[in-house]
Motif scaffolding. Structure first.
Motif, PDB file in Angstrom:
ATOM      1  N   ARG A   1      -7.077   7.489  -3.677  1.00 16.97           N
ATOM      2  CA  ARG A   1      -7.370   6.644  -2.511  1.00 16.97           C
ATOM      3  C   ARG A   1      -7.306   5.163  -2.882  1.00 16.97           C
ATOM      4  N   PHE A   2      -7.782   4.829  -4.081  1.00 13.52           N
ATOM      5  CA  PHE A   2      -7.732   3.431  -4.526  1.00 13.52           C
ATOM      6  C   PHE A   2      -6.307   2.908  -4.554  1.00 13.52           C
ATOM      7  N   TRP A   3      -5.401   3.679  -5.184  1.00 17.40           N
ATOM      8  CA  TRP A   3      -4.026   3.212  -5.314  1.00 17.40           C
ATOM      9  C   TRP A   3      -3.323   3.187  -3.966  1.00 17.40           C
ATOM     10  N   ALA A   4      -3.632   4.120  -3.103  1.00 19.64           N
ATOM     11  CA  ALA A   4      -3.043   4.112  -1.764  1.00 19.64           C
ATOM     12  C   ALA A   4      -3.440   2.845  -1.020  1.00 19.64           C
ATOM     13  N   LYS A   5      -4.694   2.452  -1.120  1.00 23.47           N
ATOM     14  CA  LYS A   5      -5.176   1.239  -0.456  1.00 23.47           C
ATOM     15  C   LYS A   5      -4.567  -0.008  -1.094  1.00 23.47           C
TER      16      LYS A   5
END
Length: 217
Positions: free
Chosen positions: A94-98
């Motif tokens: 989720r961090f990298w997607a954001k």
């Protein structure tokens, strides 16, 4: 009657994220091509706040924003998991997607479509982001180890659309000499059989972007 509909644009990386998830899960759906220059009543009714694609309509209920839709698809339909099972790995994905959506894509827009000093400053900043991504892939194939998943789907713009934008604009930001790990991830990404099924025609996409630049290459 089809219970799953997707309002989108064929050449949009955000629409393609959702299509990849639906195909990966084996979900049958109806694709409704949207005209963003003359938005349909269905889109405006389904996404009255942002009025943007993609919108997934499942059993008459609209779900908006591509990454929200991906999580909905993962939780709703049977099939292989898109998000990792491990809580920490899910957080990393989720961090990298954001990071990609909130930081990389907007800055790339300034690099390619900005003018003068703004474009040059943005180009240097974007080089810093590429170094971060290059380092992230130093010891692994994808964002979460060797497993292709949620963050990689979110990165479809960086993996495929980005290179075509470079060619169309003549602004080259990535070389294998400067960013070997990033390029290795991109090549692995594009050559995956499950990814090829949902990528648009490269020639059509290139022609589309060339028309947006004053001096097409």
């Amino acid at each position: 009657m089809t219970q799953v509909k997707l309002i989108g644009v064929t050449l949009s990386p955000f629409s393609r994220r959702v299509e990849w998830a639906l195909k990966f899960k084996g979900v049958e759906y109806e694709f409704i091509e949207e005209n963003l220059q003359n938005k349909s009543p269905l889109l405006l009714e389904s996404n009255p706040i942002h009025k943007k694609i993609p919108v997934l309509i499942h059993n008459g209920n609209p779900i908006c924003e591509s990454m929200v839709i991906l999580e909905y698809i993962d939780e709703t339909f049977e099939g292989p998991s898109i998000l990792p099972k491990d809580p920490y790995d899910r957080a990393i994905a989720r961090f990298w997607a954001k990071f990609l959506d909130d930081t990389c894509i907007p800055l790339l827009g300034k690099v390619l479509f900005g003018k003068g000093e703004e474009a040059e400053k943005s180009k240097k900043e974007f080089g810093g982001l590429l170094k971060i991504l290059d380092n992230e892939f130093k010891d692994k194939k994808f964002f979460v180890g060797d497993n292709f998943g949620f963050a990689d789907v979110a990165a479809n713009f960086m993996a495929f659309w980005f290179g075509i934008l470079e060619e169309a604009s003549g602004v080259v930001l990535v070389t294998s000499e400067k960013f070997p790990n990033f390029c290795g991830w991109r090549d692995e990404y594009i050559n995956r059989s499950q990814v090829k099924e949902y990528l648009p025609s490269r020639d059509v996409l290139l022609a589309h972007f060339q028309s947006r630049f004053q001096s097409p290459k």
